[in-house]
Design an enzyme around this catalytic site. Structure first.
Site, short mmCIF file in Angstrom:
data_model
loop_
_atom_site.label_atom_id
_atom_site.label_comp_id
_atom_site.label_asym_id
_atom_site.label_seq_id
_atom_site.Cartn_x
_atom_site.Cartn_y
_atom_site.Cartn_z
N GLY A 1 0.85 -1.19 0.00
CA GLY A 1 0.00 0.00 0.00
C GLY A 1 0.88 1.24 0.00
N GLN B 1 -11.02 7.22 -0.73
CA GLN B 1 -11.85 8.09 -1.57
C GLN B 1 -11.57 9.56 -1.31
OE1 GLN B 1 -15.99 7.12 -0.90
NE2 GLN B 1 -15.87 5.23 -2.08
N GLY B 2 -11.82 9.97 -0.04
CA GLY B 2 -11.86 11.40 0.30
C GLY B 2 -10.61 12.14 -0.10
N GLU C 1 -13.91 17.50 5.32
CA GLU C 1 -14.49 16.29 5.92
C GLU C 1 -14.71 16.54 7.40
OE1 GLU C 1 -12.83 12.44 4.55
OE2 GLU C 1 -11.61 13.64 3.22
N HIS D 1 -16.81 4.01 10.15
CA HIS D 1 -17.19 5.12 9.27
C HIS D 1 -18.70 5.26 9.32
CE1 HIS D 1 -17.50 7.80 5.89
NE2 HIS D 1 -16.18 7.84 5.78
N ARG E 1 -16.02 11.63 13.37
CA ARG E 1 -16.66 10.35 13.04
C ARG E 1 -17.22 9.58 14.22
NH1 ARG E 1 -12.61 8.14 8.48
NH2 ARG E 1 -13.21 9.83 7.09
N HIS F 1 -13.94 0.76 9.73
CA HIS F 1 -13.25 1.45 8.64
C HIS F 1 -11.75 1.57 8.86
CE1 HIS F 1 -12.81 4.32 5.38
NE2 HIS F 1 -12.30 5.23 6.20
N GLU G 1 -1.16 1.96 8.43
CA GLU G 1 -2.28 1.64 9.33
C GLU G 1 -1.94 0.60 10.38
OE1 GLU G 1 -6.05 1.36 7.31
OE2 GLU G 1 -7.05 0.58 9.09
N ARG H 1 -9.17 9.05 14.78
CA ARG H 1 -8.41 9.65 13.67
C ARG H 1 -9.22 10.73 12.96
NH1 ARG H 1 -8.07 8.34 7.87
NH2 ARG H 1 -9.83 6.98 8.29
N SER I 1 -4.81 9.62 7.43
CA SER I 1 -4.16 8.32 7.41
C SER I 1 -3.14 8.21 6.27
CB SER I 1 -5.22 7.23 7.27
OG SER I 1 -4.63 6.01 6.99
P1 FAD Z 1 -2.69 -0.92 2.91
O1 FAD Z 1 -2.89 0.09 1.86
O2 FAD Z 1 -3.89 -1.61 3.41
O3 FAD Z 1 -1.66 -1.99 2.39
C1 FAD Z 1 -1.40 -3.15 3.14
C2 FAD Z 1 -0.64 -4.13 2.27
O4 FAD Z 1 -0.15 -5.20 3.05
C3 FAD Z 1 -1.47 -4.76 1.18
O5 FAD Z 1 -0.68 -4.79 0.02
C4 FAD Z 1 -1.71 -6.18 1.69
O6 FAD Z 1 -1.94 -7.13 0.69
C5 FAD Z 1 -0.39 -6.42 2.39
N1 FAD Z 1 -0.42 -7.48 3.41
C6 FAD Z 1 -1.22 -7.59 4.48
N2 FAD Z 1 -0.92 -8.69 5.19
C7 FAD Z 1 0.10 -9.30 4.55
C8 FAD Z 1 0.84 -10.49 4.76
N3 FAD Z 1 0.58 -11.32 5.79
N4 FAD Z 1 1.82 -10.82 3.89
C9 FAD Z 1 2.08 -10.03 2.82
N5 FAD Z 1 1.40 -8.90 2.55
C10 FAD Z 1 0.43 -8.54 3.41
N6 FAD Z 1 -7.45 7.40 4.50
C11 FAD Z 1 -7.22 8.68 4.18
O7 FAD Z 1 -6.28 9.32 4.68
N7 FAD Z 1 -8.02 9.30 3.25
C12 FAD Z 1 -9.06 8.68 2.65
O8 FAD Z 1 -9.74 9.26 1.82
C13 FAD Z 1 -9.33 7.34 3.00
N8 FAD Z 1 -10.38 6.68 2.45
C14 FAD Z 1 -10.53 5.34 2.72
C15 FAD Z 1 -11.54 4.63 2.09
C16 FAD Z 1 -11.66 3.27 2.28
C17 FAD Z 1 -12.78 2.51 1.59
C18 FAD Z 1 -10.78 2.60 3.15
C19 FAD Z 1 -10.88 1.13 3.38
C20 FAD Z 1 -9.79 3.32 3.82
C21 FAD Z 1 -9.66 4.67 3.62
N9 FAD Z 1 -8.67 5.41 4.26
C22 FAD Z 1 -8.46 6.72 3.93
C23 FAD Z 1 -7.68 4.74 5.10
C24 FAD Z 1 -6.41 4.51 4.27
O9 FAD Z 1 -6.77 4.13 2.97
C25 FAD Z 1 -5.55 3.43 4.87
O10 FAD Z 1 -5.38 3.64 6.25
C26 FAD Z 1 -4.18 3.45 4.20
O11 FAD Z 1 -4.33 3.35 2.81
C27 FAD Z 1 -3.34 2.30 4.73
O12 FAD Z 1 -2.18 2.19 3.95
P2 FAD Z 1 -1.12 1.08 4.31
O13 FAD Z 1 -0.08 1.17 3.28
O14 FAD Z 1 -0.78 1.17 5.72
O15 FAD Z 1 -1.95 -0.30 4.17
C1 SIN Z 2 -13.78 9.12 3.33
O1 SIN Z 2 -13.61 9.45 2.16
O2 SIN Z 2 -14.82 9.36 3.96
C2 SIN Z 2 -12.70 8.37 4.02
C3 SIN Z 2 -11.69 9.30 4.50
C4 SIN Z 2 -10.83 8.69 5.56
O3 SIN Z 2 -11.08 7.58 6.00
O4 SIN Z 2 -9.88 9.35 5.95
#
Ligand code: FAD
Ligand code: SIN
Length: 519
Positions: free
Chosen positions: A13, A46-47, A115, A243, A290, A351, A375, A386, A391
């Site tokens: 991610g 999204q946001g 937001e 959420h 939220r 969420h 995360e 949060r 995030s």
């Molecule tokens: P992720 O993007 O979840 O990536 C985790 C990665 O780890 C993935 O590739 C997964 O496959 C991998 N992984 C997990 N376990 C293992 C394992 N055992 N072995 C190997 N790989 C593994 N935040 C904002 O700030 N703004 C927004 O607008 C927003 N909108 C959101 C909307 C939605 C629908 C969701 C679900 C979340 C939203 N968030 C938003 C939160 C934000 O998207 C996440 O907190 C953030 O993207 C997390 O990033 P990350 O890189 O930590 O984890």
């Molecule tokens: C949203 O677009 O409502 C999600 C934003 C967030 O989780 O930070």
């Protein structure tokens, strides 16, 4: 198979990818990810991403800091909040340099959204698919980098420490050190040893602890469970963010999100008998933080025996709405809801996980050479709740800090050569996968019923008792069966659920996202 790499990044991610792009200047980077390379919470954001930029008129870093602190309900680490906000401009500039495009208005300034909990418009976005835009641009950069290899469908099972060399390791043991990870190739079923000097946990959230979540199926808390099993410190697990406005569509899992930015655009929450209610709970109305909005919706639904409330967009400029929220508009239309004429049924869904692997200001966990970003980490930024769109920002700021620290350490670390291969002696093929799927459903039922938006002493006690049984049954399977991602995920989900319940039980005052009716 044994692999050696300077940096092992677990997760693809925003957190893992942005770390990898920088660390690759200092050595070989291997990214492993358990699904397709883009499958992540990031992809669905999204946001947008919150930041105060030089042309954000009327806004200031201090306002962003105060909004974050207020939302965090007194539990944020103020120093960390200041770090994140102050470093936001530089990190946004990098995302832009890597190709991410954020929408601009006709005058060429960023089109900033608002937001819940934000006192100003300060959310940069790419339509309503900000995460997808960031994820694909980061991946393009990753593909072009000669020092980075990305392996898909590799599932990290456990990180390697002295424990795997026969030492007795307790949480209080000083100098626990991470040497790499055991990794399951989900296509061949083989378990590989990956040795690394630096290991970066970037595994995202744990939405699937709950029955209803906006998170994609990869969000099973693996990194937190792995780190906890390896005796890392974990923090803030009681703060589960629901959420307020996931699309209510029974049978659809994950739930489709209706971005909070839609309320920032003017949409209003109503009960099913068409009454606005948010002003009865908070003077900020539909744009309160939220935790407050989710609790208000839950209360109204319970009072009326309803399964959802309405989100009313009918009074909005629909052409402008479509320009910003095309995906949301199209999704609603695809299930027969024309938002110009009808309200959207919404209900809260899990969420975001505010807690996680405890890290310091350089993203170092309590285990040597193990960093945690995104995360799965607990940096102190979010406190008890949060602030929206903080995030993605936290992920890029802490990945950068992890990179600065790790790149200064990497030359001083050597590979540990005496790591044994994974032992598969007792494993036999699992004959009844239904035991795993059923336990996962039970777990989600327990957590949604007893450890949701409202908690009570009795509910928490009951959850702990039920989890204990699931834990024992699953450990038995784990001892006997050949490893599969489903079994590992179940084990991790139970582990994370246990941490949530324990933390919720220990917190005796209500704060932010934690609300126990008996406190
Ligand atoms: P992720 O993007 O979840 O990536 C985790 C990665 O780890 C993935 O590739 C997964 O496959 C991998 N992984 C997990 N376990 C293992 C394992 N055992 N072995 C190997 N790989 C593994 N935040 C904002 O700030 N703004 C927004 O607008 C927003 N909108 C959101 C909307 C939605 C629908 C969701 C679900 C979340 C939203 N968030 C938003 C939160 C934000 O998207 C996440 O907190 C953030 O993207 C997390 O990033 P990350 O890189 O930590 O984890
Ligand atoms: C949203 O677009 O409502 C999600 C934003 C967030 O989780 O930070």
């Amino acid at each position: 198979m044994s692999v050696k790499t300077d940096f092992l990044v677990i997760g693809s991610g925003i957190a893992g990818l942005s770390f990898a792009l920088k660390a690759a200047q200092h050595g070989k980077v291997t990214i492993i990810t358990k699904s397709n390379e883009d499958e992540s919470n990031t992809k669905y954001a999204q946001g947008g991403i919150a930041a105060v930029l030089p042309d954000s008129s009327g806004d200031s870093r201090e306002k962003h800091i105060q909004d974050t602190l207020i939302c965090g309900a007194g539990l944020c680490n103020e120093k960390v909040v200041r770090i994140v906000v102050n470093e936001s401009e530089a990190r946004i500039a990098e995302l832009v340099k890597w190709g991410a495009e954020f929408d601009k208005d006709k005058t060429g300034h960023y089109d900033l959204a608002r937001e819940g909990g934000h006192s100003e418009h300060r959310v940069l976005h790419h339509k309503d698919i900000t995460g997808l835009e960031i994820e694909r641009k980061l991946l393009q950069q990753i593909h072009n980098h000669p020092n980075i290899t990305i392996h898909t469908h590799l599932f990290a099972v456990d990180i390697i420490t002295q424990h795997h060399l026969g030492a007795i390791v307790k949480r209080s043991t000083p100098g626990i050190t991470c040497y790499g990870a055991y990794v399951l190739d989900t296509r061949t079923g083989k378990i590989n040893t990956m040795l690394a000097k630096i290991i970066v946990m970037a595994t995202g959230g744990a939405g699937h602890v709950y029955k209803t979540t906006t998170n994609p199926v990869i969000a099973t808390g693996d990194g937190i469970a792995m780190a906890y099993r390896a005796m890392a410190k974990v923090n803030g697990m009681e703060f589960i963010q629901f959420h307020p406005t996931a699309l209510y569509k029974p049978g659809e899992n994950p739930s489709f999100l209706i971005s909070e930015a839609v309320r920032g655009f003017g949409a209003v929450l109503r009960t099913t008998d068409d009454k606005e209610f948010m002003q009865n709970y908070d003077e900020r109305g539909s744009l309160a933080p939220r935790d407050i909005v989710a609790r208000a919706i839950d209360s109204e639904m319970k009072k009326r025996g309803d399964d959802f409330v309405w989100l009313d967009c009918r009074h909005l400029n629909i052409e402008k709405f479509k320009e910003h929220f095309l995906t949301i508009y199209a999704k609603c239309l695809s299930i027969g809801i024309d938002i110009a004429k009808e309200c959207i049924p919404v209900a809260p869904a899990q969420h975001y996980l505010c807690g996680g692997i405890q890290v310091d200001e350089n993203a170092c966990s309590s285990i040597r050479n193990l960093y945690a970003v995104g995360e799965c980490s607990s940096t102190g930024l979010h406190g008890a709740n949060r602030l929206a769109s903080n995030s993605l920002l936290e992920a890029v700021v802490f990945s950068h800090r992890a990179y600065l620290h790790a790149s200064s350490m990497v030359t001083e670390i050597s590979y540990r050569e005496d790591i044994p291969d994974w032992s598969t002696v007792t494993s036999r093929q699992s004959a009844e996968l239904v035991l795993i799927t059923q336990s996962r459903k039970e777990l989600q039922e327990i957590m949604s019923s007893y450890v949701g938006i409202f908690r009570s002493d009795m509910r928490l006690k009951r959850a702990l008792e039920r989890l204990r049984l699931l834990y024992l049954e699953t450990e038995e399977l784990y001892e006997q069966w050949e490893l599969s991602p489903k079994l590992c995920e179940l084990r991790n989900l139970i582990n994370v659920a246990y941490l949530i319940v324990k933390a919720a039980t220990a917190r005796t005052e209500n704060c932010g996202l934690h609300y126990n009716v008996d406190n």
